[in-house]
Write a protein that holds these residues in place. Structure first.
Motif, PDB file in Angstrom:
ATOM      1  N   HIS A 119     -75.047 -23.430  95.194  1.00 40.25           N
ATOM      2  CA  HIS A 119     -75.854 -23.598  96.403  1.00 40.25           C
ATOM      3  C   HIS A 119     -76.634 -24.905  96.377  1.00 40.25           C
ATOM      4  N   CYS A 120     -76.993 -25.360  95.207  1.00 38.61           N
ATOM      5  CA  CYS A 120     -77.774 -26.597  95.046  1.00 38.61           C
ATOM      6  C   CYS A 120     -76.962 -27.568  94.199  1.00 38.61           C
ATOM      7  N   PRO A 121     -76.023 -28.295  94.806  1.00 37.17           N
ATOM      8  CA  PRO A 121     -75.091 -29.121  94.031  1.00 37.17           C
ATOM      9  C   PRO A 121     -75.724 -30.329  93.349  1.00 37.17           C
ATOM     10  N   ASP A 122     -76.931 -30.739  93.776  1.00 34.37           N
ATOM     11  CA  ASP A 122     -77.566 -31.868  93.100  1.00 34.37           C
ATOM     12  C   ASP A 122     -78.405 -31.351  91.936  1.00 34.37           C
ATOM     13  N   ASP A 123     -79.196 -32.223  91.330  1.00 35.09           N
ATOM     14  CA  ASP A 123     -79.971 -31.813  90.161  1.00 35.09           C
ATOM     15  C   ASP A 123     -81.408 -31.437  90.515  1.00 35.09           C
ATOM     16  N   SER A 124     -81.636 -30.983  91.753  1.00 33.24           N
ATOM     17  CA  SER A 124     -82.988 -30.609  92.164  1.00 33.24           C
ATOM     18  C   SER A 124     -83.431 -29.282  91.572  1.00 33.24           C
ATOM     19  N   ILE A 125     -82.501 -28.533  90.990  1.00 33.07           N
ATOM     20  CA  ILE A 125     -82.838 -27.243  90.399  1.00 33.07           C
ATOM     21  C   ILE A 125     -82.173 -27.139  89.035  1.00 33.07           C
ATOM     22  N   TYR A 126     -82.926 -26.628  88.066  1.00 29.13           N
ATOM     23  CA  TYR A 126     -82.390 -26.408  86.724  1.00 29.13           C
ATOM     24  C   TYR A 126     -82.531 -24.920  86.418  1.00 29.13           C
ATOM     25  N   VAL A 127     -81.439 -24.316  85.934  1.00 27.66           N
ATOM     26  CA  VAL A 127     -81.411 -22.872  85.738  1.00 27.66           C
ATOM     27  C   VAL A 127     -81.241 -22.543  84.261  1.00 27.66           C
ATOM     28  N   TYR A 128     -82.181 -21.787  83.733  1.00 25.72           N
ATOM     29  CA  TYR A 128     -82.046 -21.205  82.403  1.00 25.72           C
ATOM     30  C   TYR A 128     -81.538 -19.773  82.561  1.00 25.72           C
ATOM     31  N   GLY A 129     -80.789 -19.322  81.583  1.00 30.63           N
ATOM     32  CA  GLY A 129     -80.353 -17.932  81.580  1.00 30.63           C
ATOM     33  C   GLY A 129     -80.391 -17.379  80.174  1.00 30.63           C
ATOM     34  N   CYS A 130     -80.948 -16.192  80.002  1.00 30.01           N
ATOM     35  CA  CYS A 130     -80.972 -15.584  78.675  1.00 30.01           C
ATOM     36  C   CYS A 130     -80.449 -14.158  78.749  1.00 30.01           C
ATOM     37  N   ASP A 131     -79.875 -13.721  77.653  1.00 24.02           N
ATOM     38  CA  ASP A 131     -79.340 -12.358  77.582  1.00 24.02           C
ATOM     39  C   ASP A 131     -79.375 -11.870  76.142  1.00 24.02           C
ATOM     40  N   PHE A 132     -79.425 -10.556  76.025  1.00 22.64           N
ATOM     41  CA  PHE A 132     -79.398  -9.861  74.750  1.00 22.64           C
ATOM     42  C   PHE A 132     -78.067 -10.075  74.025  1.00 22.64           C
ATOM     43  N   SER A 133     -76.990 -10.227  74.807  1.00 23.94           N
ATOM     44  CA  SER A 133     -75.632 -10.202  74.285  1.00 23.94           C
ATOM     45  C   SER A 133     -75.103 -11.608  74.002  1.00 23.94           C
ATOM     46  N   SER A 134     -74.700 -11.853  72.762  1.00 26.14           N
ATOM     47  CA  SER A 134     -74.083 -13.139  72.430  1.00 26.14           C
ATOM     48  C   SER A 134     -72.728 -13.283  73.113  1.00 26.14           C
ATOM     49  N   THR A 135     -72.024 -12.168  73.312  1.00 26.85           N
ATOM     50  CA  THR A 135     -70.735 -12.216  74.013  1.00 26.85           C
ATOM     51  C   THR A 135     -70.930 -12.691  75.449  1.00 26.85           C
ATOM     52  N   ALA A 136     -71.961 -12.170  76.126  1.00 26.27           N
ATOM     53  CA  ALA A 136     -72.240 -12.595  77.500  1.00 26.27           C
ATOM     54  C   ALA A 136     -72.566 -14.082  77.552  1.00 26.27           C
ATOM     55  N   ILE A 137     -73.389 -14.563  76.624  1.00 22.85           N
ATOM     56  CA  ILE A 137     -73.767 -15.978  76.612  1.00 22.85           C
ATOM     57  C   ILE A 137     -72.544 -16.859  76.351  1.00 22.85           C
ATOM     58  N   ASP A 138     -71.649 -16.427  75.477  1.00 23.95           N
ATOM     59  CA  ASP A 138     -70.410 -17.191  75.238  1.00 23.95           C
ATOM     60  C   ASP A 138     -69.584 -17.296  76.509  1.00 23.95           C
ATOM     61  N   ILE A 139     -69.551 -16.221  77.303  1.00 23.88           N
ATOM     62  CA  ILE A 139     -68.790 -16.237  78.560  1.00 23.88           C
ATOM     63  C   ILE A 139     -69.424 -17.204  79.546  1.00 23.88           C
ATOM     64  N   VAL A 140     -70.767 -17.195  79.632  1.00 25.89           N
ATOM     65  CA  VAL A 140     -71.463 -18.138  80.509  1.00 25.89           C
ATOM     66  C   VAL A 140     -71.114 -19.571  80.120  1.00 25.89           C
ATOM     67  N   ARG A 141     -71.196 -19.866  78.842  1.00 24.38           N
ATOM     68  CA  ARG A 141     -70.977 -21.238  78.377  1.00 24.38           C
ATOM     69  C   ARG A 141     -69.540 -21.708  78.561  1.00 24.38           C
ATOM     70  N   SER A 142     -68.603 -20.769  78.718  1.00 23.67           N
ATOM     71  CA  SER A 142     -67.199 -21.150  78.919  1.00 23.67           C
ATOM     72  C   SER A 142     -66.836 -21.318  80.391  1.00 23.67           C
ATOM     73  N   HIS A 143     -67.779 -21.053  81.289  1.00 23.32           N
ATOM     74  CA  HIS A 143     -67.533 -21.144  82.732  1.00 23.32           C
ATOM     75  C   HIS A 143     -67.324 -22.604  83.147  1.00 23.32           C
TER      76      HIS A 143
END
Length: 292
Positions: free
Chosen positions: A116-140
């Motif tokens: 929705h915000c293709p420029d760098d006006s917004i920076y998004v952090y994401g955290c999760d309990f699951s290392s598997t979930a974070i690995d999936i995010v990082r592979s997107h």
């Protein structure tokens, strides 16, 4: 087509119930409320203590197993967030907006925001309990450390350390169907710790399960771990809130109410002529400026 904000389609004639897939702000009568209470009373029996303790103490393993099985196929991207929470698209000019998604899973909030915000006006952090979930995010394909950063974190830990995020720095924290998954005994301290990372004027955007939602009424006996807190068949857990409980959690953390709504929605299966009553809570709470 964009999803309309809830509260715009009302069922005025019961004969029209199967004309649409969903109806907003459906009023419950005293009889329906009593039936829901009775259903919860019946399904509130506890499992044996050994199983109960295992379910309470092994949350990380349960979520690792969940994402190991489902990968990125279970949850849909939350493009509806911009309708319910227009704050996510009201980005001030000339400064970078910083958002944290807690319980980010496989990025179903992170990536819609980036799209929705293709420029760098917004920076998004994401955290999760699951290392598997974070690995999936990082592979997107859209994952780019210049736009977002995903990291493993137990948000119930005290003290809370959110990677490299400084306290008093976040514009928005999104909590979308995540606080309900943690032990109720840890909810108050979790909200207080998260509030420390909001900048003055920053906001928590919250949406989660409400008391007597269909999901609560469907639980079988022996899955209730404590009052209104249940374990699903896969071991993941869910709590069903009232608006009053959430107001106390947020207010005790020093946050001020902007919105606290019950979204009672009637969903229907027109083919099978089924009615499904859903109850969600939607909240916005703001961290006050020191002079307010």
């Amino acid at each position: 087509m964009a999803r309309p904000q809830f509260g715009n389609r009302f069922l005025k004639d019961e004969n029209d119930v199967f004309q649409h897939n969903a109806w907003d702000n459906v009023e419950w009568g005293a009889e329906q409320e009593a039936e829901a209470r009775e259903a919860v009373t019946k399904n509130s029996s506890r499992p044996d203590e050994a199983l109960r303790q295992d379910l309470l103490e092994n949350s990380a393993a349960q979520w690792e197993k969940f994402y190991g099985i489902h990968n990125n196929r279970f949850f849909k991207d939350r493009h509806w967030l911009f309708t319910e929470f227009p704050e996510l698209k009201a980005i001030p000019q000339g400064e970078q907006f910083r958002v944290l998604e807690i319980g980010c899973g496989v990025g179903n909030t992170i990536f819609p925001i980036i799209e929705h915000c293709p420029d760098d006006s917004i920076y998004v952090y994401g955290c999760d309990f699951s290392s598997t979930a974070i690995d999936i995010v990082r592979s997107h394909d859209l994952y780019d450390e210049k736009r977002c950063h995903a990291f493993i974190c137990d948000i119930t830990s005290d003290p809370l350390a959110l990677s490299s995020i400084p306290k008093n720095s976040l514009d928005i924290i999104t909590a979308i169907f995540v606080i309900s998954a943690i032990n109720p005994d840890k909810m108050a301290q979790t909200i207080k710790n998260l509030a420390e990372y909001l900048k003055p004027g920053g906001t928590i955007l919250f949406r989660d399960y409400g008391r007597y939602d269909l999901a609560q009424l469907r639980f079988k006996s022996g899955r209730c771990l404590s009052e209104n807190f249940y374990a699903r068949g896969d071991g993941t857990k869910v709590y069903f809130f009232t608006p009053q409980e959430l107001d106390k959690l947020m207010s005790d953390a020093g946050l001020k109410k902007v919105q606290n709504l019950v979204d009672r929605r009637l969903q229907v299966n027109r083919g099978k002529k089924l009615k499904m009553y859903r109850v969600w809570i939607q909240c916005k709470y703001r961290k006050p400026h020191s002079d307010s």
